[in-house]
Design a protein around this motif. Structure first.
Motif, PDB file in Angstrom:
ATOM      1  N   ARG A   1       0.831  -1.208   0.000  1.00 53.53           N
ATOM      2  CA  ARG A   1       0.000   0.000   0.000  1.00 53.53           C
ATOM      3  C   ARG A   1       0.866   1.259   0.000  1.00 53.53           C
ATOM      4  NH1 ARG A   1      -5.303   0.020   1.500  1.00 53.53           N
ATOM      5  NH2 ARG A   1      -4.942   2.033   2.533  1.00 53.53           N
ATOM      6  N   THR A   2       0.308   2.335  -0.524  1.00 56.02           N
ATOM      7  CA  THR A   2       1.041   3.604  -0.524  1.00 56.02           C
ATOM      8  C   THR A   2       1.197   4.161   0.884  1.00 56.02           C
ATOM      9  OG1 THR A   2      -1.037   4.804  -0.919  1.00 56.02           O
ATOM     10  CG2 THR A   2       0.288   4.209  -2.854  1.00 56.02           C
ATOM     11  N   ASP A   3       0.321   3.748   1.796  1.00 49.66           N
ATOM     12  CA  ASP A   3       0.434   4.179   3.197  1.00 49.66           C
ATOM     13  C   ASP A   3       0.968   3.043   4.066  1.00 49.66           C
ATOM     14  OD1 ASP A   3      -1.767   2.515   3.126  1.00 49.66           O
ATOM     15  OD2 ASP A   3      -3.053   3.802   4.356  1.00 49.66           O
ATOM     16  N   ALA A   4       1.832   2.213   3.497  1.00 49.22           N
ATOM     17  CA  ALA A   4       2.322   1.015   4.190  1.00 49.22           C
ATOM     18  C   ALA A   4       2.981   1.348   5.529  1.00 49.22           C
ATOM     19  CB  ALA A   4       3.300   0.262   3.300  1.00 49.22           C
ATOM     20  N   LEU A   5       3.760   2.426   5.571  1.00 53.81           N
ATOM     21  CA  LEU A   5       4.452   2.776   6.815  1.00 53.81           C
ATOM     22  C   LEU A   5       3.444   3.066   7.922  1.00 53.81           C
ATOM     23  CD1 LEU A   5       7.108   3.301   8.245  1.00 53.81           C
ATOM     24  CD2 LEU A   5       6.987   5.688   7.475  1.00 53.81           C
ATOM     25  N   LYS A   6       2.393   3.772   7.559  1.00 47.17           N
ATOM     26  CA  LYS A   6       1.352   4.085   8.550  1.00 47.17           C
ATOM     27  C   LYS A   6       0.642   2.819   9.006  1.00 47.17           C
ATOM     28  CE  LYS A   6      -1.436   7.488   7.524  1.00 47.17           C
ATOM     29  NZ  LYS A   6      -2.589   8.218   6.927  1.00 47.17           N
ATOM     30  N   GLN A   7       0.320   1.946   8.047  1.00 46.33           N
ATOM     31  CA  GLN A   7      -0.450   0.741   8.375  1.00 46.33           C
ATOM     32  C   GLN A   7       0.350  -0.266   9.197  1.00 46.33           C
ATOM     33  OE1 GLN A   7      -3.629   0.610   8.038  1.00 46.33           O
ATOM     34  NE2 GLN A   7      -3.638   2.570   6.958  1.00 46.33           N
ATOM     35  N   THR A   8       1.657  -0.262   9.060  1.00 46.43           N
ATOM     36  CA  THR A   8       2.489  -1.195   9.828  1.00 46.43           C
ATOM     37  C   THR A   8       2.996  -0.591  11.128  1.00 46.43           C
ATOM     38  OG1 THR A   8       4.443  -0.520   8.554  1.00 46.43           O
ATOM     39  CG2 THR A   8       3.234  -2.456   7.770  1.00 46.43           C
ATOM     40  N   ALA A   9       2.712   0.676  11.360  1.00 41.73           N
ATOM     41  CA  ALA A   9       3.192   1.357  12.563  1.00 41.73           C
ATOM     42  C   ALA A   9       2.777   0.652  13.857  1.00 41.73           C
ATOM     43  CB  ALA A   9       2.729   2.809  12.570  1.00 41.73           C
ATOM     44  N   PRO A  10       1.535   0.118  13.943  1.00 40.85           N
ATOM     45  CA  PRO A  10       1.138  -0.535  15.212  1.00 40.85           C
ATOM     46  C   PRO A  10       2.036  -1.696  15.611  1.00 40.85           C
ATOM     47  CG  PRO A  10      -0.802  -0.065  13.890  1.00 40.85           C
ATOM     48  CD  PRO A  10       0.381   0.222  13.018  1.00 40.85           C
ATOM     49  N   THR A  11       2.603  -2.403  14.631  1.00 40.68           N
ATOM     50  CA  THR A  11       3.472  -3.542  14.966  1.00 40.68           C
ATOM     51  C   THR A  11       4.825  -3.084  15.497  1.00 40.68           C
ATOM     52  OG1 THR A  11       4.383  -3.704  12.722  1.00 40.68           O
ATOM     53  CG2 THR A  11       2.357  -4.933  13.188  1.00 40.68           C
ATOM     54  N   MET A  12       5.091  -1.781  15.397  1.00 42.82           N
ATOM     55  CA  MET A  12       6.357  -1.242  15.881  1.00 42.82           C
ATOM     56  C   MET A  12       6.255  -0.692  17.299  1.00 42.82           C
ATOM     57  SD  MET A  12       7.491   0.793  12.401  1.00 42.82           S
ATOM     58  CE  MET A  12       7.278   0.021  10.787  1.00 42.82           C
ATOM     59  N   LEU A  13       5.055  -0.748  17.886  1.00 40.60           N
ATOM     60  CA  LEU A  13       4.889  -0.260  19.251  1.00 40.60           C
ATOM     61  C   LEU A  13       5.677  -1.139  20.217  1.00 40.60           C
ATOM     62  CD1 LEU A  13       1.048   0.421  19.152  1.00 40.60           C
ATOM     63  CD2 LEU A  13       2.818   2.159  19.509  1.00 40.60           C
ATOM     64  N   PRO A  14       6.247  -0.545  21.263  1.00 32.57           N
ATOM     65  CA  PRO A  14       7.005  -1.348  22.236  1.00 32.57           C
ATOM     66  C   PRO A  14       6.111  -2.411  22.877  1.00 32.57           C
ATOM     67  CG  PRO A  14       7.374   1.009  22.563  1.00 32.57           C
ATOM     68  CD  PRO A  14       6.248   0.892  21.583  1.00 32.57           C
ATOM     69  N   ASN A  15       6.584  -3.636  22.910  1.00 32.16           N
ATOM     70  CA  ASN A  15       5.814  -4.735  23.500  1.00 32.16           C
ATOM     71  C   ASN A  15       6.274  -4.924  24.940  1.00 32.16           C
ATOM     72  OD1 ASN A  15       3.935  -6.749  23.667  1.00 32.16           O
ATOM     73  ND2 ASN A  15       5.113  -8.260  22.528  1.00 32.16           N
ATOM     74  N   THR A  16       5.761  -4.064  25.808  1.00 32.89           N
ATOM     75  CA  THR A  16       6.192  -4.020  27.202  1.00 32.89           C
ATOM     76  C   THR A  16       5.014  -4.226  28.139  1.00 32.89           C
ATOM     77  OG1 THR A  16       5.925  -1.611  27.246  1.00 32.89           O
ATOM     78  CG2 THR A  16       8.089  -2.453  26.650  1.00 32.89           C
ATOM     79  N   ASN A  17       5.293  -4.213  29.418  1.00 32.88           N
ATOM     80  CA  ASN A  17       4.262  -4.356  30.441  1.00 32.88           C
ATOM     81  C   ASN A  17       3.178  -3.294  30.245  1.00 32.88           C
ATOM     82  OD1 ASN A  17       2.791  -4.469  32.908  1.00 32.88           O
ATOM     83  ND2 ASN A  17       4.588  -5.269  33.966  1.00 32.88           N
ATOM     84  N   ILE A  18       1.923  -3.714  30.140  1.00 29.55           N
ATOM     85  CA  ILE A  18       0.817  -2.796  29.859  1.00 29.55           C
ATOM     86  C   ILE A  18       0.706  -1.702  30.913  1.00 29.55           C
ATOM     87  CG2 ILE A  18      -1.713  -2.636  29.759  1.00 29.55           C
ATOM     88  CD1 ILE A  18      -1.802  -5.223  28.284  1.00 29.55           C
ATOM     89  N   ILE A  19       1.054  -2.014  32.153  1.00 31.23           N
ATOM     90  CA  ILE A  19       0.857  -1.041  33.228  1.00 31.23           C
ATOM     91  C   ILE A  19       1.718   0.206  33.032  1.00 31.23           C
ATOM     92  CG2 ILE A  19       2.641  -1.783  34.872  1.00 31.23           C
ATOM     93  CD1 ILE A  19      -1.057  -1.011  35.672  1.00 31.23           C
ATOM     94  N   SER A  20       2.744   0.132  32.181  1.00 32.78           N
ATOM     95  CA  SER A  20       3.650   1.268  31.971  1.00 32.78           C
ATOM     96  C   SER A  20       3.189   2.191  30.847  1.00 32.78           C
ATOM     97  CB  SER A  20       5.052   0.753  31.639  1.00 32.78           C
ATOM     98  OG  SER A  20       5.067   0.132  30.349  1.00 32.78           O
ATOM     99  N   MET A  21       2.150   1.825  30.119  1.00 34.10           N
ATOM    100  CA  MET A  21       1.810   2.506  28.868  1.00 34.10           C
ATOM    101  C   MET A  21       0.955   3.762  29.069  1.00 34.10           C
ATOM    102  SD  MET A  21       0.903  -0.805  26.496  1.00 34.10           S
ATOM    103  CE  MET A  21       2.168  -2.023  26.105  1.00 34.10           C
ATOM    104  N   ASN A  22       1.175   4.746  28.174  1.00 38.73           N
ATOM    105  CA  ASN A  22       0.231   5.852  28.003  1.00 38.73           C
ATOM    106  C   ASN A  22      -0.925   5.347  27.147  1.00 38.73           C
ATOM    107  OD1 ASN A  22       2.203   7.470  29.208  1.00 38.73           O
ATOM    108  ND2 ASN A  22       3.001   8.168  27.243  1.00 38.73           N
ATOM    109  N   PHE A  23      -2.111   5.924  27.338  1.00 37.42           N
ATOM    110  CA  PHE A  23      -3.266   5.549  26.536  1.00 37.42           C
ATOM    111  C   PHE A  23      -3.942   6.795  25.974  1.00 37.42           C
ATOM    112  CE2 PHE A  23      -2.802   1.754  29.208  1.00 37.42           C
ATOM    113  CZ  PHE A  23      -2.904   0.759  28.250  1.00 37.42           C
ATOM    114  N   TYR A  24      -4.423   6.686  24.711  1.00 38.96           N
ATOM    115  CA  TYR A  24      -4.983   7.824  23.988  1.00 38.96           C
ATOM    116  C   TYR A  24      -6.320   7.434  23.338  1.00 38.96           C
ATOM    117  CZ  TYR A  24       0.046   8.895  24.125  1.00 38.96           C
ATOM    118  OH  TYR A  24       1.355   9.087  24.512  1.00 38.96           O
ATOM    119  N   THR A  25      -7.245   8.387  23.262  1.00 40.80           N
ATOM    120  CA  THR A  25      -8.498   8.109  22.552  1.00 40.80           C
ATOM    121  C   THR A  25      -8.270   8.016  21.049  1.00 40.80           C
ATOM    122  OG1 THR A  25      -9.033  10.483  22.487  1.00 40.80           O
ATOM    123  CG2 THR A  25     -10.021   9.159  24.270  1.00 40.80           C
TER     124      THR A  25
END
Length: 377
Positions: A194-218
């Motif tokens: 896709r032409t927006d491939a970088l955007k679409q694959t961005a979620p897989t680049m999120l740090p896979n860490t303990n959930i309790i440490s994460m910021n959360f956004y709407t």
């Protein structure tokens, strides 16, 4: 060290603000001003198509597991009960909706989950979510809402933007996900074209860490009384932030995230700052393109209150089953003062209704709205 970091961050934001063409940071725009929302004539048809695709993916999951889950945020990691305490010194412009009464205390329940539609092992990186139900709210309800409901539902992810962008992009991506539901390798390959491939694959680049440490956004925008904005949660306990060093390893349990949550809440509670960015201009703070991160230099976060969860068992069988099979939540359940904005949110109105109906039908169960946190085990 934190004070030095804060000063550097403030300096960086000030420099970005100096070269920005955005209106002054306190020139908050009305939520219903021209340009804040723009509904396309094809939106209703697109919404129906996406709702049907999501229904099909729920059926795919049911065929594999003989149990129907939500259309997204399938894997529960923990469920907690606590309080939202509105700041006692809120300025007038922030006294909106459920935050109208300074110092007010609400009962709250939240569910931590993996965002993808698959029951993946926790070694698979991806977005993590936190849904909230706030009890005992007062005010004018959203249109179509049951006036006897006294809750406000919010949904958060651990990224400040959503790669689905808008309703048309969402349709394209959901078609791909359904077509290759059982073939993640091909899905990844097709997405990469896709032409927006970088955007679409961005979620897989999120740090896979303990959930309790994460910021959360709407991720998407909401009305905030007279104005509109993005809401976020930030850990307010240093012990939570320290858990960010705990990264999921390949040799660990596939359920390590829920195990870490149970371990954390057995020993201590969690605390988040409940904040909002207020928009001043659709060009800089759009509602229709949810992939745009609102820059803090032009829309600084302002604190609304504190969200607290005391020590507890976050994944007892009774609590998990009750939430997964009987709890009903929707971004369109709440006050008119917090109306969801933008095509992604308008889409969610139909998708969440369809998800609940499909889940109830396949599981021969009944989802219901509850108005007391005590109804949750």
């Amino acid at each position: 060290m934190s004070s030095i970091t804060n000063k550097l961050s403030e300096g960086y934001q000030a420099a970005k603000r100096a070269v920005s063409s955005a209106p002054p940071n306190d020139a908050y725009m009305r939520w219903d001003a021209p340009g804040v929302e723009e509904v396309k004539p094809t939106e209703e048809q697109t919404t129906r198509e996406i709702a049907e695709i999501m229904k099909n993916m729920q059926k795919h999951n049911f065929d594999q597991h003989r149990h129907a889950f939500r259309a997204t945020h399938v894997k529960t990691q923990g469920i907690v009960k606590g309080k939202l305490i509105v700041n006692s010194d809120l300025p007038i412009h922030l006294r909106q909706g459920i935050f109208a009464e300074a110092g007010r205390v609400y009962d709250v329940a939240g569910r931590f989950a993996n965002e993808p539609v698959f029951l993946q092992p926790d070694q698979s990186p991806g977005p993590r979510g936190l849904s909230l139900k706030i009890f005992g709210v007062n005010g004018e309800p959203l249109e179509g809402a049951n006036e006897s409901d006294t809750t406000q539902d919010f949904f958060f992810n651990n990224a400040p933007m959503i790669e689905l962008t808008d309703i048309d992009t969402c349709l394209d991506i959901m078609r791909l996900r359904e077509r290759h539901f059982d073939d993640p390798v091909t899905l990844q390959a097709k997405t990469a074209l896709r032409t927006d491939a970088l955007k679409q694959t961005a979620p897989t680049m999120l740090p896979n860490t303990n959930i309790i440490s994460m910021n959360f956004y709407t991720q998407s925008a909401f009305r905030f009384g007279d104005y509109y904005g993005h809401i976020a949660l930030f850990p307010a306990d240093d012990e939570m932030s320290k858990k960010g060093s705990e990264k999921v390893q390949s040799n660990q349990s596939r359920e390590i995230l829920s195990e870490w949550l149970r371990e954390y809440f057995t020993e201590r509670g969690a605390k988040y700052e409940f904040k909002i960015q207020l928009g001043t201009d659709p060009a800089h703070h759009p509602t229709e393109d949810a992939s745009v991160v609102w820059q803090e230099s032009t829309a600084p976060y302002q604190t609304l209150g504190i969200l607290e969860f005391p020590p507890q068992d976050p994944l007892s069988p009774a609590r998990r089953v009750f939430w997964e099979d009987h709890m009903s939540l929707s971004p369109w359940r709440g006050l008119a003062a917090h109306r969801p904005l933008g095509s992604i949110n308008r889409l969610r109105k139909a998708v969440y209704q369809q998800s609940q109906k499909s889940r109830d039908h396949l599981n021969a169960s009944t989802s219901r709205q509850i108005n007391s946190v005590d109804a949750i085990p």
